[in-house]
Design a protein around this motif. Structure first.
Motif, mmCIF file in Angstrom:
data_model
loop_
_atom_site.group_PDB
_atom_site.id
_atom_site.type_symbol
_atom_site.label_atom_id
_atom_site.label_comp_id
_atom_site.label_asym_id
_atom_site.label_seq_id
_atom_site.Cartn_x
_atom_site.Cartn_y
_atom_site.Cartn_z
ATOM 1 N N PRO A 152 0.817 -1.239 0.000
ATOM 2 C CA PRO A 152 0.000 0.000 0.000
ATOM 3 C C PRO A 152 0.838 1.271 0.000
ATOM 4 N N ILE A 153 1.901 1.303 0.792
ATOM 5 C CA ILE A 153 2.720 2.519 0.833
ATOM 6 C C ILE A 153 3.518 2.674 -0.455
ATOM 7 N N GLU A 155 2.416 1.883 -3.404
ATOM 8 C CA GLU A 155 1.461 2.477 -4.344
ATOM 9 C C GLU A 155 1.250 3.961 -4.036
ATOM 10 N N LEU A 156 1.162 4.312 -2.760
ATOM 11 C CA LEU A 156 0.991 5.710 -2.375
ATOM 12 C C LEU A 156 2.204 6.538 -2.792
ATOM 13 N N LYS A 159 2.199 7.310 -6.466
ATOM 14 C CA LYS A 159 1.275 8.349 -6.895
ATOM 15 C C LYS A 159 1.793 9.747 -6.589
ATOM 16 N N VAL A 160 2.539 9.886 -5.481
ATOM 17 C CA VAL A 160 3.029 11.218 -5.093
ATOM 18 C C VAL A 160 4.459 11.462 -5.554
#
Length: 302
Positions: A152-153, A155-156, A159-160
């Motif tokens: 999850p991190i 992927e985060l 995105k950023v």
């Protein structure tokens, strides 16, 4: 005759006490002298054998290492050479990765110590709505495994725009190091006498000055212990770095693993690189050993 009877009377309770002792206690009493110390020294030397072997291997040529074991150097000291370390310094990937490790470890350690100390002081001595519930929420994060948050991190961060950057690795280590830091320092700061803080407030000290002049010096052992733990964890980490870094941002652990994959017999680079990667955290630990022991003993007493 009376003296003899008194001696027997005095010896009777001692024998009764020894009779009530368990077999393990009696053995521990007999072995609590020099024999146990000699045994512990032997065990310590045994655990140092891999480190000594790695050091000697890093000082031998690849030909000598392939021909015989590292212990043969005691019969032929002329095999020792610093050529492997010279080749290591000429290897741009290893030196760059070592610098990346420093850039990751130092900020991640400093951020965890500073933010954890401020949050620990707030949870210990400052009143704000939901303080206990917030602290329980922070403590509950201790049970979250690192492996669960990797995808999850990742992927985060993708995105950023932080995926594959040193900043992303620093933020990951900081986020997962803060729950333990807050928990440790809050419990340590809570043991500071309230009278001492109230006296400082009566002298006109604000919260920041109180934290810097009173709490931080008293919490030095706990802060040093936290810093050592965080530094060792981040420096020796490979899983997080393997997931979140790219070729230009890899730390030394990933770089050495890459060398093994690409050059299976590149021992003249792997041995000195592994030794340097190991000796730096050891030097940090021994440099702050006194503060670390003080923090552990203080926590045990409290």
């Amino acid at each position: 005759m009376t003296a003899t009877a008194g001696s027997i009377t005095e010896a009777g309770p001692g024998r009764a006490v020894r009779a009530r002792q368990s077999l393990g206690s009696r053995i521990a009493e007999r072995l609590s002298g020099g024999l146990v110390r000699a045994f512990l020294i032997v065990v310590g030397l045994f655990w140092l054998v891999p480190t000594i072997g790695l050091l000697i291997s890093s000082l031998r040529s690849p030909e000598d290492m392939s021909a015989s074991g590292w212990w043969k150097v005691f019969a032929k000291p002329s095999q020792l050479t610093f050529d492997s370390y010279r080749k290591l310094l000429e290897n741009g990937d290893i030196t760059h990765s070592l610098w990346n490790t420093v850039l990751i470890t130092v900020p991640a350690t400093v951020l965890v110590v500073v933010v954890g100390a401020l949050a620990g002081y707030a949870f210990a001595w400052m009143e704000f709505p939901g303080r206990d519930w917030w602290f329980l929420g922070v403590v509950s994060l201790l049970v979250v495994p690192v492996q669960v948050a990797l995808i999850p991190i990742a992927e985060l961060f993708g995105k950023v725009g932080l995926f594959g950057t040193i900043l992303g690795v620093i933020l990951f280590h900081t986020g997962f190091g803060l729950p333990f830091a807050v928990f440790l320092l809050r419990n340590f700061f809570a043991e500071i006498p309230r009278e001492l803080l109230e006296a400082a407030r009566l002298d006109g000290a604000g919260e920041l000055r109180l934290f810097a002049r009173v709490v931080m010096p008293l919490g030095g052992p706990a802060i040093a212990s936290l810093g050592i733990f965080q530094f060792l964890w981040v420096w020796n980490d490979m899983l997080v770095a393997l997931v979140f870094t790219k070729s230009g941002t890899q730390p030394i652990t990933v770089a050495l693993q890459t060398q093994v994959r690409q050059f299976g017999n590149n021992i003249d680079v792997l041995a000195p690189g592994a030794f340097i990667s190991m000796v730096i955290p050891l030097a940090v630990f021994f440099a702050f050993q006194r503060q670390f022991v003080s923090g552990v003993m203080a926590g045990a007493v409290k």
